[in-house]
Each structure stands twice: as C-alpha cells, then as structure tokens.
Design a protein around this motif. Structure first.
Motif, PDB file in Angstrom:
ATOM      1  N   ARG A   1       0.821  -1.204   0.000  1.00 27.47           N
ATOM      2  CA  ARG A   1       0.000   0.000   0.000  1.00 27.47           C
ATOM      3  C   ARG A   1       0.860   1.261   0.000  1.00 27.47           C
ATOM      4  NH1 ARG A   1      -5.495  -0.266   1.616  1.00 27.47           N
ATOM      5  NH2 ARG A   1      -6.455  -1.772   0.191  1.00 27.47           N
ATOM      6  N   ILE A   2       1.892   1.246   0.817  1.00 31.54           N
ATOM      7  CA  ILE A   2       2.826   2.377   0.852  1.00 31.54           C
ATOM      8  C   ILE A   2       3.850   2.148  -0.260  1.00 31.54           C
ATOM      9  CG2 ILE A   2       4.506   3.643   2.230  1.00 31.54           C
ATOM     10  CD1 ILE A   2       3.100   2.501   4.720  1.00 31.54           C
ATOM     11  N   PRO A   3       4.036   3.096  -1.179  1.00 32.91           N
ATOM     12  CA  PRO A   3       4.989   2.888  -2.279  1.00 32.91           C
ATOM     13  C   PRO A   3       6.382   2.539  -1.758  1.00 32.91           C
ATOM     14  CG  PRO A   3       3.642   4.833  -2.671  1.00 32.91           C
ATOM     15  CD  PRO A   3       3.349   4.388  -1.261  1.00 32.91           C
ATOM     16  N   VAL A   4       7.072   1.690  -2.497  1.00 27.25           N
ATOM     17  CA  VAL A   4       8.399   1.236  -2.081  1.00 27.25           C
ATOM     18  C   VAL A   4       9.345   2.394  -1.785  1.00 27.25           C
ATOM     19  CG1 VAL A   4      10.493   0.077  -2.908  1.00 27.25           C
ATOM     20  CG2 VAL A   4       8.277  -1.079  -3.069  1.00 27.25           C
ATOM     21  N   PRO A   5       9.453   3.422  -2.649  1.00 32.64           N
ATOM     22  CA  PRO A   5      10.363   4.533  -2.328  1.00 32.64           C
ATOM     23  C   PRO A   5      10.006   5.219  -1.005  1.00 32.64           C
ATOM     24  CG  PRO A   5       9.703   4.637  -4.627  1.00 32.64           C
ATOM     25  CD  PRO A   5       8.835   3.604  -3.976  1.00 32.64           C
ATOM     26  N   THR A   6       8.718   5.298  -0.695  1.00 33.29           N
ATOM     27  CA  THR A   6       8.302   5.909   0.564  1.00 33.29           C
ATOM     28  C   THR A   6       8.693   5.027   1.745  1.00 33.29           C
ATOM     29  OG1 THR A   6       6.422   6.944  -0.555  1.00 33.29           O
ATOM     30  CG2 THR A   6       6.344   6.855   1.842  1.00 33.29           C
ATOM     31  N   CYS A   7       8.531   3.705   1.595  1.00 31.48           N
ATOM     32  CA  CYS A   7       8.979   2.777   2.645  1.00 31.48           C
ATOM     33  C   CYS A   7      10.468   2.957   2.911  1.00 31.48           C
ATOM     34  CB  CYS A   7       8.695   1.339   2.239  1.00 31.48           C
ATOM     35  SG  CYS A   7       6.952   0.870   2.269  1.00 31.48           S
ATOM     36  N   VAL A   8      11.234   3.070   1.846  1.00 34.27           N
ATOM     37  CA  VAL A   8      12.684   3.261   1.983  1.00 34.27           C
ATOM     38  C   VAL A   8      12.974   4.541   2.762  1.00 34.27           C
ATOM     39  CG1 VAL A   8      14.841   3.688   0.736  1.00 34.27           C
ATOM     40  CG2 VAL A   8      13.233   1.938  -0.092  1.00 34.27           C
TER      41      VAL A   8
END
Length: 209
Positions: A191-198
């Motif tokens: 749900r949370i975009p991968v770049p945002t998770c990073v």
C-alpha cells in the motif's frame, strides 16, 4: 554505524527495499554474503550452508515447515522431526549465522534481510528492527504481477515461503515473526509505495542510530 534488520513476508519487496535502504545509509546490504561467510567459517561448501539458510529456495525452513504439518510435532520446546539425517547439526549453522550477523553489525553496520535478524540483534544498541507485511491477497497479486504468473501459482509460492520463514524463527528462537512488538516499524509495502517505505526506514534509522 547504522544497523537495520528487515523481516519480510513474501511479496512485500524486501529484496528491493533492503538494498535501497543500505545504499541511502551508506552501509552494506547483508543478504547473500552471509551464507558465504558461514561456509568459510565452517570450512564447508556453500551448498551445505544454503541447505540451512532461511532465505534459500530449498533451505532448512522448508524442512521445518514440512515438519510443522506432522501430527507429532509441536514448536513449544519439543524436539522437531527433520526429514533426512544432516551430518552437521542445524544449530551449528544457525550459531555461525548469528555470529556473522553480530560481527557485521558491530564492525561495519548494515541492513540485514531475514535470518531472524530482529531476534539475533534484539539487544544491539541503536539497531532498527523493521517488519514488512501485508494481507495475503495483496501479496499474491503483487507476486503474480512481478513474475507474470497466475494468482493460483503465486499463492502457492507466497504461502510456501511464509511457512518456511515462520518455521525457522519459531524453531530456533521460539518466537512468532509476525509479533509486532519485536519491531520498531511495521510497514505495508503493498500500500505504501516502495520509495516511501525506503525513506521512512532511513529516517527512522538515522533518528535512533
């Protein structure tokens, strides 16, 4: 030095998020290097180590997951049946894996993916422990899209990997890897975009490290 452990259910992009976090923090991504270091310590082949590794395709987690389905097996401290005799006790491989992880954390820092890193480094000062998880259906869809396969096949892959990784942590650490109290962050990377998770993980690691 920054130290981050990532526990990831299958289909949550752990193998993408881990290296990206390591690059942004300027530390090693510690994944495939672990079996090689263990093999060197034990003086055995890489294949032997991979047979006991929780992230390997045919690793020990698969045997433990199979044992979990046997009626005589429990994971509350009772001996576990392992199909086939192993010349080196699995505990020895796991102990060496722990040593490699602890030495890496102490000397270089790094992002450690899988291998019960949150349990191994539970008392390590400044380490950030992260769990990537999401509902099964979304992980299945993400896996199907990534590999270009149908969802029935993707579900089999996801469930098989989940069982194996859970079995490894339950057997050797008597812990449930899905327990949120073992982590500082639990993120749904479907749900949370991968770049945002990073970015979230990096910010948290810099804040507590």
């Amino acid at each position: 030095m920054r130290v981050v452990t990532i526990s990831a259910t299958y289909g949550t992009a752990g193998s993408v998020i881990g290296p990206a976090v390591a690059e942004m923090l300027g530390v090693p991504f510690v994944d495939r290097a672990i079996p090689g270091a263990v093999a060197k310590e034990l003086g055995c082949t890489l294949d032997e180590v991979l047979a006991h590794d929780d992230r390997a395709e045919h690793g020990l987690g698969r045997l433990l997951a199979g044992a979990m389905r046997l009626p005589t097996v429990t994971f509350g401290g009772v001996d576990t049946y392992l199909p086939g005799a192993m010349p080196t006790p699995p505990e020895e491989f796991v102990a060496h894996t722990e040593r490699v992880i602890q030495t890496t954390a102490r000397t270089r820092g790094g992002v450690i993916l899988g291998r019960a890193g949150a349990q191994v480094l539970a008392a390590f000062p400044g380490a950030l422990h992260v769990r990537l998880d999401a509902p099964l259906e979304r992980r299945v869809r993400q896996t199907a899209a990534f590999f270009g396969i149908d969802e029935r096949e993707a579900r089999h892959i996801v469930e098989d990997n989940d069982r194996a990784r859970t079995a490894y942590v339950r057997h050797f650490y008597r812990a449930d890897p899905a327990d949120p109290t073992m982590y500082h962050l639990v993120l749904d990377s479907t749900r949370i975009p991968v770049p945002t998770c990073v970015e979230i993980i990096v910010t948290a690691a810099e804040a507590i490290g």
